[in-house]
Write a protein that holds these residues in place. Sequence first.
Motif, PDB file in Angstrom:
ATOM      1  N   LEU A 355       0.834  -1.204   0.000  1.00  0.00           N
ATOM      2  CA  LEU A 355       0.000   0.000   0.000  1.00  0.00           C
ATOM      3  C   LEU A 355       0.869   1.255   0.000  1.00  0.00           C
ATOM      4  CD1 LEU A 355      -3.013  -0.567   2.437  1.00  0.00           C
ATOM      5  CD2 LEU A 355      -3.070  -0.310  -0.042  1.00  0.00           C
ATOM      6  N   ARG A 358       3.112   1.176  -3.673  1.00  0.00           N
ATOM      7  CA  ARG A 358       2.189   1.255  -4.805  1.00  0.00           C
ATOM      8  C   ARG A 358       2.895   1.143  -6.157  1.00  0.00           C
ATOM      9  NH1 ARG A 358      -2.936   3.203  -3.125  1.00  0.00           N
ATOM     10  NH2 ARG A 358      -3.348   4.002  -5.216  1.00  0.00           N
ATOM     11  N   SER A 379      -2.790  -1.220  -7.126  1.00  0.00           N
ATOM     12  CA  SER A 379      -2.041  -1.609  -5.922  1.00  0.00           C
ATOM     13  C   SER A 379      -2.909  -1.917  -4.705  1.00  0.00           C
ATOM     14  CB  SER A 379      -1.017  -0.530  -5.562  1.00  0.00           C
ATOM     15  OG  SER A 379       0.047  -0.553  -6.479  1.00  0.00           O
ATOM     16  N   PRO A 380      -3.977  -1.142  -4.441  1.00  0.00           N
ATOM     17  CA  PRO A 380      -4.831  -1.513  -3.298  1.00  0.00           C
ATOM     18  C   PRO A 380      -5.427  -2.909  -3.431  1.00  0.00           C
ATOM     19  CG  PRO A 380      -5.308   0.739  -3.987  1.00  0.00           C
ATOM     20  CD  PRO A 380      -4.398   0.150  -5.021  1.00  0.00           C
ATOM     21  N   ALA A 383      -2.659  -5.399  -2.713  1.00  0.00           N
ATOM     22  CA  ALA A 383      -2.442  -5.491  -1.263  1.00  0.00           C
ATOM     23  C   ALA A 383      -3.517  -6.353  -0.604  1.00  0.00           C
ATOM     24  CB  ALA A 383      -2.424  -4.092  -0.649  1.00  0.00           C
ATOM     25  N   CYS A 384      -4.771  -6.167  -1.032  1.00  0.00           N
ATOM     26  CA  CYS A 384      -5.867  -6.975  -0.478  1.00  0.00           C
ATOM     27  C   CYS A 384      -5.714  -8.449  -0.851  1.00  0.00           C
ATOM     28  CB  CYS A 384      -7.215  -6.449  -0.968  1.00  0.00           C
ATOM     29  SG  CYS A 384      -7.669  -4.842  -0.291  1.00  0.00           S
TER      30      CYS A 384
END
Length: 498
Positions: A355, A358, A379-380, A383-384
């Motif tokens: 996060l 990115r 990117s979010p 990350a998830c």
Amino acid sequence: MEDTVNEKLLRGVRRAEEVDDEERRLKDRIWTEAKKMWVVAGPAIFTRFSSFGVGVISQAFIGHIGSTELAAYALVSTVLLRFANGILLGMASALETLCGQSCGAKQYDMLGVYLQRSWLILFMCSIVLTPVFIFTTPILIALGQDQAIAEVAGTISLWLIPVIFSFILSFTCQMFLQAQSKNIIIAYLAAFTLVIHVFLSWLLTVKYEFGLSGAMVSTILAFWIPNIGQLVYIFGGWCSETWKGFSMLAFKDLWPIIKLSLSSGVMLCLELWYNTVLVLLTGNLENAEVAIDALSICLNINGWEMMISLGFLAAASVRISNELGRGSSRAAKFSIVNIVLTSFAIGFVLFIFFLFFRGRLAYIFTDSTEVAAAVDYLSPLLACSILLNSIQPVLSGVAVGAGWQSTVAYVNITCYYLIGIPIGVVLGYVLQFQVKGVWVGMLLGTLTQTIVLMTITWKTDWEKQVQVAKQRINRWSIQSEQQAKDEQNAINLENSTY
């Protein structure tokens, strides 16, 4: 009055001492369990990183030969080789259940028999898969691929047939050794192979300019060298309790193991093909080239991180199967909690890391600012995905350890293909969220699967699972003992006639 006060003080001191003892025992249990977990997880993670690296090294050297060769290798390795890998690895995971539970129950002599049975089943499966690699060129042309790429892909596929058969020994020997917590030898072999592969690839493709043939020879050796090392280790006396030599028992009572192997294969393939569907869906979106480039970078990062999760999957499978075979439901539950929390902690750190950095990570793979911006945008979701990957594979490992492969296969079909993909199609195509919409849908499928597996794990009667494991072990071990007695009696009778 003073006596009453003293009694209360003494009771308070005793309670405090009991709490201290309980905390000390809990710390000892956590430390002991952590050591058992990392004995399996550490080498498993390193081995998977090394195996992943073999493919990356091969692709890097082939990329310097020519763009057509690179495209052909990428096509064969990401579609056909992954397809075969998923089927064989999934079917081999049945061995994790059987060897792990037998090892926990101290039925050591059965591990070698299970290993030989798994060799037979995977060999038959490899024979069935071979025609796909022989007829790759016409298959790819029929699917609309460029003829030049399809012809080179057909040549590469023929080279990869020995690799397919290497998976038989590779997967089964790894699981045989992991069940006994002896997989440190696998990590040493993987490290040695990686160094040899880099050297041979350079020698054959750069120094002597053998081109594609040189790169493929090095790749084949990279897959077979660890197998030779593992067989030497198993046959050489380092597994004297679990390897008693070749036995005719390997040809008997195969059907129950075939059914468990098929369930395992379906379970794992449904997971591996899920990301392939994500790429295929993305290829039909607007500005597909940038979308696929960005997605491939994200999936590459996700793939490297997944090696950590797969290491914990192996640890979960071994620890749960060992404890169920040993007859301790309490220890099995404690192992689950310990492994899930450890994996989640590592996943959470990586979640924060990705996060924070990115799109800047994209410049490791590309010089395109447009692709880097697309990676930043995704990117979010990356990350998830990493956070979910820290839990979901561990729960799959629990399922393998307990022998729930068929149940998880149904869960995967429902969560991935009836929830995740349809939602991704609606968000990506109908609501025009493009690649982000497709990925959100896929993440929702993975999240649903994780919640379902957590619920199943939480509500499971682990005492009953101990009994199920005992029945499975006793059924096959009793049959095997009787068969061994019959064989011995036949030999004695034959000897007495001479």
